[in-house]
Design an enzyme around this catalytic site. Structure first.
Site, short mmCIF file in Angstrom:
data_model
loop_
_atom_site.label_atom_id
_atom_site.label_comp_id
_atom_site.label_asym_id
_atom_site.label_seq_id
_atom_site.Cartn_x
_atom_site.Cartn_y
_atom_site.Cartn_z
N LYS A 1 -5.54 -35.33 -6.04
CA LYS A 1 -5.98 -34.51 -7.18
C LYS A 1 -4.92 -34.60 -8.28
O LYS A 1 -3.99 -33.79 -8.32
CB LYS A 1 -6.20 -33.07 -6.72
CG LYS A 1 -6.48 -32.10 -7.85
CD LYS A 1 -7.05 -30.79 -7.36
CE LYS A 1 -7.18 -29.83 -8.52
NZ LYS A 1 -8.03 -28.70 -8.25
N LYS B 1 -5.42 -27.56 -0.02
CA LYS B 1 -4.86 -28.10 -1.27
C LYS B 1 -3.44 -27.61 -1.45
O LYS B 1 -3.13 -26.45 -1.15
CB LYS B 1 -5.70 -27.64 -2.45
CG LYS B 1 -5.20 -28.21 -3.76
CD LYS B 1 -5.67 -27.42 -4.96
CE LYS B 1 -4.62 -26.42 -5.40
NZ LYS B 1 -4.90 -25.84 -6.73
N ARG C 1 -12.29 -9.36 -8.18
CA ARG C 1 -12.15 -10.76 -7.75
C ARG C 1 -13.28 -11.12 -6.78
O ARG C 1 -13.88 -12.19 -6.86
CB ARG C 1 -10.78 -10.99 -7.09
CG ARG C 1 -9.61 -10.83 -8.05
CD ARG C 1 -8.29 -11.27 -7.42
NE ARG C 1 -7.86 -10.43 -6.31
CZ ARG C 1 -7.06 -9.37 -6.41
NH1 ARG C 1 -6.61 -9.00 -7.60
NH2 ARG C 1 -6.70 -8.67 -5.34
N GLU D 1 -2.00 -32.71 -4.58
CA GLU D 1 -2.11 -32.47 -6.03
C GLU D 1 -0.75 -32.54 -6.74
O GLU D 1 -0.03 -31.54 -6.82
CB GLU D 1 -2.76 -31.10 -6.31
CG GLU D 1 -2.88 -30.81 -7.81
CD GLU D 1 -3.54 -29.47 -8.14
OE1 GLU D 1 -3.85 -28.70 -7.21
OE2 GLU D 1 -3.73 -29.20 -9.33
P1 13P Z 1 -7.50 -26.69 -13.58
O1 13P Z 1 -8.69 -27.63 -13.53
O2 13P Z 1 -7.78 -25.43 -14.34
O3 13P Z 1 -6.25 -27.40 -14.00
O4 13P Z 1 -7.27 -26.16 -12.11
C1 13P Z 1 -7.26 -27.05 -11.07
C2 13P Z 1 -6.35 -26.57 -10.01
O5 13P Z 1 -6.75 -26.45 -8.87
C3 13P Z 1 -4.95 -26.28 -10.34
O6 13P Z 1 -4.20 -26.17 -9.18
#
Ligand code: 13P
Length: 339
Positions: free
Chosen positions: A220, A137, A47, A178
């Site tokens: 988001k 986030k 990672r 998000e």
């Molecule tokens: P994806 O663009 O692969 O959906 O991932 C964005 C993300 O941060 C999901 O939490």
């Protein structure tokens, strides 16, 4: 520096014309899944090595202005001993951090989920900020089904998102909110639009109740699309129109930026749809990307865990970042993929 000045500075760095955010914050189970697809074992070292490849991509800062990291990455270093968040910051890429602790089933709401992680969030956010994170986030998910998402799920998740956002702002950390309406299922575009409208309406009501300053947050969301198993897929123009119709109804103009997630769209689809969204007029917000899979997939496929493929993988990442940067300006064309 006052908390307000910190928030203002971070927003200015994250909302720049033609730039977007790289989501590289996969949790351990998620990165293990991505690595399994290229037959790489997920270890702390694999990672570290993969994420330092991403962040040391030359010129990435021309198209990317923020990166969302997973907790572990904040304390990892590259081969020369440079902390990975600093590697990003050197290119003008603001380091951020995923702070939710994943999702669990929501009691008394079959089929719905809620994201955890509010307990102890204050201390965790302070700790992440010390390690260089300037934004955070938190992801909540909404399944579309006959009875989902329930009213309870929409209200409960909205409250969690708003509580998280208020906690971050109080500490000078910009929250990315998000609410992901999942693409899974065979629902129509219209059904997705109705769900997205209800979800966003509840999210902004909760943000208001929790006293979140809309000027110092980013949204988001997912784009409004039919379910991935629906027989008829929508054109970029249809996605763009449906998405903006919902957002105009629900997202106040005070929000400086909306950075879409890719949510299972292919890399090219996500770029085409973003381009179509940015080709429509009448929008008060900066409309950009915060893609995980749609930015990383070609890079992962090129890398295959082989250090000799580092440069090829970085070129694949840079290419997608450049394509999406053009899409933010409404200047993307399919032919550019082959240049
Ligand atoms: P994806 O663009 O692969 O959906 O991932 C964005 C993300 O941060 C999901 O939490």
């Amino acid at each position: 520096m006052s908390v307000r000045d910190q928030l203002e500075g971070t927003i200015q760095a994250l909302v720049q014309d033609g730039k977007g955010i790289l989501a590289a914050d996969e949790s351990h189970p998620t990165i293990a899944k991505r690595f399994a697809a290229i037959k790489v074992e997920s270890t702390e070292e694999s990672r570290r090595s993969y994420r330092s490849l991403l962040l040391s991509t030359t010129d990435l800062g021309q198209f990317i202005n923020g990166v969302i990291l997973f907790e572990e990455t904040l304390e990892q270093r590259d081969e020369t001993g440079t902390p990975l968040p600093e590697l990003a910051a050197r290119q003008g890429i603001v380091p951020g951090i995923k702070v939710d602790k994943g999702k669990v089933a929501l009691a008394n709401a079959p089929g719905d989920e809620i994201s955890r992680g509010l307990d102890g969030l204050e201390a965790r956010v302070d700790g992440y900020a010390t390690l260089g994170a300037r934004f955070a986030k938190w992801r909540c998910v909404y399944h579309i089904g006959h009875h989902n998402p329930s009213r309870l799920a929409m209200e409960a998740n909205a409250n969690v998102l708003a509580s998280y956002a208020a906690t971050c702002q109080e500490r000078g950390v910009v929250p990315i909110v998000e609410p992901e309406v999942l693409i899974d299922g065979d629902h129509t575009l219209e059904r997705c639009a109705r769900v997205a409208e209800a979800v966003l309406h509840d999210v902004f009501t909760a943000l208001y109740r929790h006293g979140v300053a809309l000027e110092y947050m980013l949204l988001k969301p997912s784009m409004v699309t039919p379910g991935k198993n629906h027989e008829q897929q929508a054109s970029p123009q249809e996605v763009a129109e449906a998405t903006l119709r919902v957002f105009r109804r629900t997202v106040p103009a005070a929000v400086p930026g909306i950075n879409f997630l890719s949510g299972g769209q292919t890399p090219e689809e996500a770029t085409r749809n973003l381009n179509a969204i940015n080709s429509l007029s009448r929008r008060p917000w900066n409309l950009s990307f915060s893609y995980g899979r749609a930015l990383q997939e070609p890079a992962l496929n090129a890398w295959q865990g082989n250090p000799a493929q580092t440069l090829t993988a970085q070129q694949a990442l840079l290419h997608r970042a450049r394509m999406n940067s053009l899409a933010v300006r409404g200047q993307y064309r399919d032919e550019l993929e082959r240049e």
